[in-house]
Scaffold this active site. Structure first.
Site, mmCIF file in Angstrom:
data_model
loop_
_atom_site.group_PDB
_atom_site.id
_atom_site.type_symbol
_atom_site.label_atom_id
_atom_site.label_comp_id
_atom_site.label_asym_id
_atom_site.label_seq_id
_atom_site.Cartn_x
_atom_site.Cartn_y
_atom_site.Cartn_z
ATOM 1 C CE1 TYR A 156 42.591 40.957 40.880
ATOM 2 C CE2 TYR A 156 42.775 38.594 41.251
ATOM 3 C CZ TYR A 156 42.320 39.661 40.494
ATOM 4 O OH TYR A 156 41.588 39.424 39.347
ATOM 5 C CE LYS A 160 39.147 41.459 40.656
ATOM 6 N NZ LYS A 160 38.318 42.391 39.821
#
Length: 261
Positions: A156, A160
């Protein structure tokens, strides 16, 4: 220069991915209340689309991880509204996972949802917006994880961080017709994140935020209104932090606890 009412989006068309709950739904309601026509997407059909001031968003099913589906989503929005002025790439997220043992399939899905999906949607939107006299804008909803990784968020965090870099790259390439900006969100009180609050309802978590509270979805929604409106007409490639000041450094928390003891 007369920019009129920067919070009046009457006649504007807005597309919000992941717009059926949490930050996405709050953002949809904010734009509806400001007069915009709003389309939201998700993989599952909601019980009811977001509503505000007696107006309702249009729901379009889509898995943005599929490039063809993302292009079809933009096309369906333009077919419905006749134009596209604002895209909010909000769809994203990830459960915690151990980087040492996580499967390649998991990593691919997380990167696809949080990085590739926003790219696909933005790419299709740009083709429409650059042909409009007023152009358009894309807002990517990011995370503090891109700046400060937490355990269990390797895939993640990488995605991001990529989204933030993608924002800056697209801002360079697509201006002046299309502005592209990024919002760094922090701890946000949503139903999906409720499991991380703890038994105290998040009181202890809020203590590590300088503002002494977690964000609520409306905090992010209002930032989207700003970036999409006339007051931000020269804002491009920006990273707007909506995280209450980040987190208090651990050494200060430790010192505070020591003093309390």
């Amino acid at each position: 220069m007369d920019i009129g009412n920067p919070l009046d989006f009457t006649g504007r068309a807005v597309l919000i991915t992941g717009g059926t709950k949490g930050i996405g739904a709050a953002t949809a309601c904010a734009f509806l209340a400001a007069g915009a026509r709003v389309a939201v997407c998700g993989r599952g059909t909601p019980d009811a689309p977001p509503r505000a001031d007696g107006r309702e968003a249009v729901f379009l099913p889509c898995d943005v991880r599929d490039a063809d589906a993302a292009a079809g989503l933009v096309a369906a929005t333009v077919e419905r509204f006749g134009r596209l002025d604002v895209v909010v790439n909000n769809a994203g997220g990830s459960p915690d996972a151990d980087a040492a043992t996580v499967s390649p399939r998991f990593v691919e899905k997380i990167v696809a949802l949080n990085l590739l999906g926003p790219f696909y949607v933005a790419q299709a939107a740009n083709k429409v917006m650059r042909e409009q006299e007023e152009g358009g804008c894309v807002i990517n909803i990011g995370s503090v994880s891109a700046h400060d990784p937490q355990p269990g968020t390797a895939a993640y965090t990488a995605a991001k961080a990529g989204l933030l870099a993608l924002t800056k790259a697209l801002a360079l390439e697509w201006a002046p017709a299309v502005r592209v900006n990024h919002i760094t969100t922090g701890l946000t009180r949503t139903e999906a994140a409720a499991s991380v609050y703890g038994a105290d309802g998040g009181a202890a978590v809020a203590e590590v935020v300088p503002m002494r509270r977690m964000a609520v979805p409306d905090d992010v929604a209002r930032a989207c209104l700003f970036l999409a409106g006339g007051l931000a007409g020269y804002v491009n490639g920006a990273d707007l932090a909506v995280h209450g000041g980040g987190e208090v450094p651990a050494r200060f928390l430790a010192a505070r606890q020591g003093a309390a003891d």
